[in-house]
Design an enzyme around this catalytic site. Structure first.
Site, mmCIF file in Angstrom:
data_model
loop_
_atom_site.group_PDB
_atom_site.id
_atom_site.type_symbol
_atom_site.label_atom_id
_atom_site.label_comp_id
_atom_site.label_asym_id
_atom_site.label_seq_id
_atom_site.Cartn_x
_atom_site.Cartn_y
_atom_site.Cartn_z
ATOM 1 C CE LYS A 3 4.332 51.214 22.945
ATOM 2 N NZ LYS A 3 4.192 51.979 21.711
ATOM 3 N NE ARG B 71 4.376 51.368 12.815
ATOM 4 C CZ ARG B 71 4.942 51.345 14.014
ATOM 5 N NH1 ARG B 71 6.147 51.843 14.162
ATOM 6 N NH2 ARG B 71 4.337 50.806 15.039
ATOM 7 C CB SER C 164 9.754 55.247 19.017
ATOM 8 O OG SER C 164 9.090 56.281 18.343
ATOM 9 C CG HIS D 72 6.197 59.797 15.148
ATOM 10 N ND1 HIS D 72 7.310 59.396 15.850
ATOM 11 C CD2 HIS D 72 5.198 58.965 15.533
ATOM 12 C CE1 HIS D 72 7.001 58.369 16.631
ATOM 13 N NE2 HIS D 72 5.732 58.079 16.451
HETATM 14 O O1 PNS Z 1 3.004 55.990 20.463
HETATM 15 P P1 PNS Z 1 2.224 55.042 21.309
HETATM 16 O O2 PNS Z 1 3.108 54.451 22.371
HETATM 17 O O3 PNS Z 1 1.531 53.992 20.512
HETATM 18 O O4 PNS Z 1 1.116 55.924 22.064
HETATM 19 C C1 PNS Z 1 0.243 55.325 22.973
HETATM 20 C C2 PNS Z 1 -0.652 56.386 23.642
HETATM 21 C C3 PNS Z 1 0.185 57.369 24.452
HETATM 22 C C4 PNS Z 1 -1.453 57.130 22.588
HETATM 23 C C5 PNS Z 1 -1.614 55.571 24.554
HETATM 24 O O5 PNS Z 1 -0.862 54.785 25.426
HETATM 25 C C6 PNS Z 1 -2.550 56.469 25.358
HETATM 26 O O6 PNS Z 1 -3.564 56.909 24.848
HETATM 27 N N1 PNS Z 1 -2.161 56.753 26.622
HETATM 28 C C7 PNS Z 1 -2.956 57.567 27.524
HETATM 29 C C8 PNS Z 1 -3.637 56.662 28.563
HETATM 30 C C9 PNS Z 1 -4.938 56.109 28.027
HETATM 31 O O7 PNS Z 1 -5.832 56.822 27.623
HETATM 32 N N2 PNS Z 1 -5.012 54.769 28.043
HETATM 33 C C10 PNS Z 1 -6.169 54.055 27.580
HETATM 34 C C11 PNS Z 1 -6.067 53.688 26.101
HETATM 35 S S1 PNS Z 1 -7.510 52.829 25.528
#
Ligand code: PNS
Length: 160
Positions: free
Chosen positions: A41, A91, A129, A17
């Protein structure tokens, strides 16, 4: 000023990150690290702790990097910022598949959103992570993958 939002769970923030943020600052004036919650998650570590750790790890960038938490939809959060750019690291091909779906979903929720994908540096391309948490929980050394403050937080149970 050109700003980009870098959303993620950051549970915890890894060297992958921080490398991506450093490289994004070559193109953008400011990166907003937006720590959100994925319902899939459901991180155990509280948002406030993830924010504090990211702030510590990224402090050397000064005000070019801002760390914020958000609840709810990413598109709603980004609408409240002075940018429509979202940064994500790629990645592997698997990441690309997943991210493509997220882009299309978020762009269908808000067509103004633009994504910028950056490939991760090869030395970080296997770091996640999830794996870092697992290694730390089982007593392995994560020192090559995270900042010393993150390693300490994983060891004392305030991250992971
Ligand atoms: O590091 P990650 O776990 O890949 O991050 C995921 C994250 C937090 C970017 C994604 O889950 C997110 O955007 N969460 C906010 C809720 C949301 O908008 N969900 C719809 C996604 S299409």
């Amino acid at each position: 000023m050109k700003t980009i939002v870098y959303p993620g769970s950051f549970n915890p923030i890894t060297n992958g990150h921080t490398d991506l943020i450093t490289r994004a600052l070559k193109v953008f004036d400011q990166v907003i690290v937006a720590i959100g919650t994925s319902l899939q998650k459901d991180p155990k570590t509280a948002l406030a702790e993830r924010i504090a750790l990211c702030e510590e790890v990224l402090a050397s960038h000064g005000d070019r990097v801002v760390v914020e938490g958000f609840n709810g939809l990413l598109v709603n959060y980004v609408r409240g910022r002075d940018t429509m750019f979202i940064l994500r690291g790629i990645r592997t091909v698997t990441d690309f598949d997943y991210e493509s779906q997220m882009v299309q979903m978020n762009q269908s929720l808000d067509p103004e959103i633009e994504y910028v994908f950056m490939p991760s540096a090869h030395e970080h391309s296997f770091v996640s992570s999830t794996l870092v948490r697992e290694i730390a929980q089982m007593g392995g050394d994560v020192g090559n993958f995270v900042h010393p403050a993150v390693k300490a937080a994983l060891a004392n149970g305030t991250a992971g």
